[in-house]
Structure formats: C-alpha cells, structure tokens
Enzyme design. Sequence first.
Site, mmCIF file in Angstrom:
data_model
loop_
_atom_site.group_PDB
_atom_site.id
_atom_site.type_symbol
_atom_site.label_atom_id
_atom_site.label_comp_id
_atom_site.label_asym_id
_atom_site.label_seq_id
_atom_site.Cartn_x
_atom_site.Cartn_y
_atom_site.Cartn_z
ATOM 1 N N GLU A 47 -55.849 27.793 11.638
ATOM 2 C CA GLU A 47 -54.920 27.625 10.514
ATOM 3 C C GLU A 47 -53.736 28.561 10.722
ATOM 4 O O GLU A 47 -53.922 29.735 11.050
ATOM 5 C CB GLU A 47 -55.585 28.039 9.204
ATOM 6 C CG GLU A 47 -56.399 27.005 8.516
ATOM 7 C CD GLU A 47 -56.969 27.575 7.223
ATOM 8 O OE1 GLU A 47 -56.247 28.274 6.488
ATOM 9 O OE2 GLU A 47 -58.153 27.327 6.962
ATOM 10 N N ASP A 58 -53.398 34.148 -2.021
ATOM 11 C CA ASP A 58 -53.602 35.129 -0.952
ATOM 12 C C ASP A 58 -54.008 36.498 -1.484
ATOM 13 O O ASP A 58 -53.425 37.004 -2.445
ATOM 14 C CB ASP A 58 -52.329 35.285 -0.117
ATOM 15 C CG ASP A 58 -51.943 34.010 0.610
ATOM 16 O OD1 ASP A 58 -52.802 33.109 0.681
ATOM 17 O OD2 ASP A 58 -50.806 33.917 1.098
#
Length: 257
Positions: A47, A58
């Site tokens: 990824e 995140d």
Amino acid sequence: MTKTLTKKISNKKHAAVVTYIMGGDGGLDNLEEQLLFLEKSGVSAIEIGIPFSDPVADGPIIQLAGLRALKKQVSLEAILNKLATSQVQIPLIIMSYINPIFHLGIPKFVEMVQKTPVKGLIIPDLPYEHQTLITPELEGTDIALIPLVSLTSPKERLKEIAKQAEGFIYAVTVNGTTGVRNKFDTHIDTHLAYLKSISPVPVLAGFGVSSIEHVEKFAHVCDGVIIGSKVVQMLHENKKAELGTFLQKAAEVRIEN
C-alpha cells in the site's frame, strides 16, 4: 472478472502480508528503492499512502510521515508519475483520502493509475454508499476498490459490502486510528471469522498489527494482515535489515483456519 490483486493475495498456505508506506516519506527519489526492498522481503502487495493535510484515519506515526512528505511537496500526481516507471512485479495499492483524487480529477486519476503496477485502491473517507463517485470510472479496469470494514458495522451492512467486495476486504481490527498496539478487541476473532464466511475475496486484518504473534493470531481466523505503522517507523529509522527479517518471518506464517 477476478482482479489481479485477489489472485495475488489468495494463498491457501501462508498468510498474505501487505505492507504500508507513505509515498514520498524520505523523498520521492527513495520510493522505488523502498518498493523493491519490500518486494524482496516477501510481501504480497504494498500500500502506498498519499500525503494529506487532514488524515482522519491515521495514527501519529503515519501522520508524521505524511507531514514529512508534504514538506517535500509530494503530491498524488507526482507519486503516480514515479510509479509509471516502477519495476515492481507485485501489486501496488493506492491509499488516498478522496480530496487529493478530486483535486487531480477522477478520470485523470484512473487513467494515470492504469499506467502503473497499481491494482488496488483504498479511500478511507469514502463511505460504501458513496462509492458510485468513482466506480463508474473503474469499471472494466483491473483496479480493485477495496472496502474498509469496521468492528461496529451491523451484519446486514457487512453482507452488502462483502457482496460487492473486490481485491480483498480490509478488516479494521480496532476502533480508532492506525498505530502499533498490544491489545485488540475481544470480539475480533468472531468478527473476522464471520467476515471470512461471507466474503468472496480474501479478508485481511489491519490497524495495529506489529509483531509475528499478531500475524499468527490473525492467521487463525483470516487470510492475512496489513502492517503499516511499524514499517513506516522502521524505514524512517533506517532499520532495513531488521525490518526485512521481520517481514520474511511474517510471510512464512501458515494459515490455520
């Protein structure tokens, strides 16, 4: 048509290991070197995160990596241009918030992606109900739109998502953001086993996976793992030898379900 990503992730013997890196962390000139290193370490797919100023999913390690990349003026377009010349043989996956894709333009984005080894797309802030913003452009391509599935999703919603799933299902193992963790929700095994029972594509566990013990745990109930924050941090600290050994061991873990 079964997408290339699904074929590459499917392995009846060993857990699929997908690693995450932040595109441009350490400079765009290092991107190809990082990809080739991870490929050599035995991972199934990689990824590539797109730096964004408001990364809601995140955790702190990946947020900092994104800030480092943004300071170097790294953009989605610059990353795709770099990937167009990549020699990597394993599938790549773009993980981007919807804003950078809109900014570039969806038709242009899909056109650029098809000139790279990218075979999957994850958009964490695009709800399942709004996927039609991008699915018409992806129709007929070999790019899988990978669904993120949370621990709190009702069973009916899980069935609906699984029915349409491409590439693999990204099963989020925690309630919260990405990051290295020691503990997971007590219901995670049941959740993953249920997902696997209804999914036509592999099910991978992500968010918080950071040890061989974690990989072994999830290999009992699903098809593999996604390892992000640990990889980002070790690359940043230039601990490549240690990271390579860890990933090789992870890729050798046998599926027990």
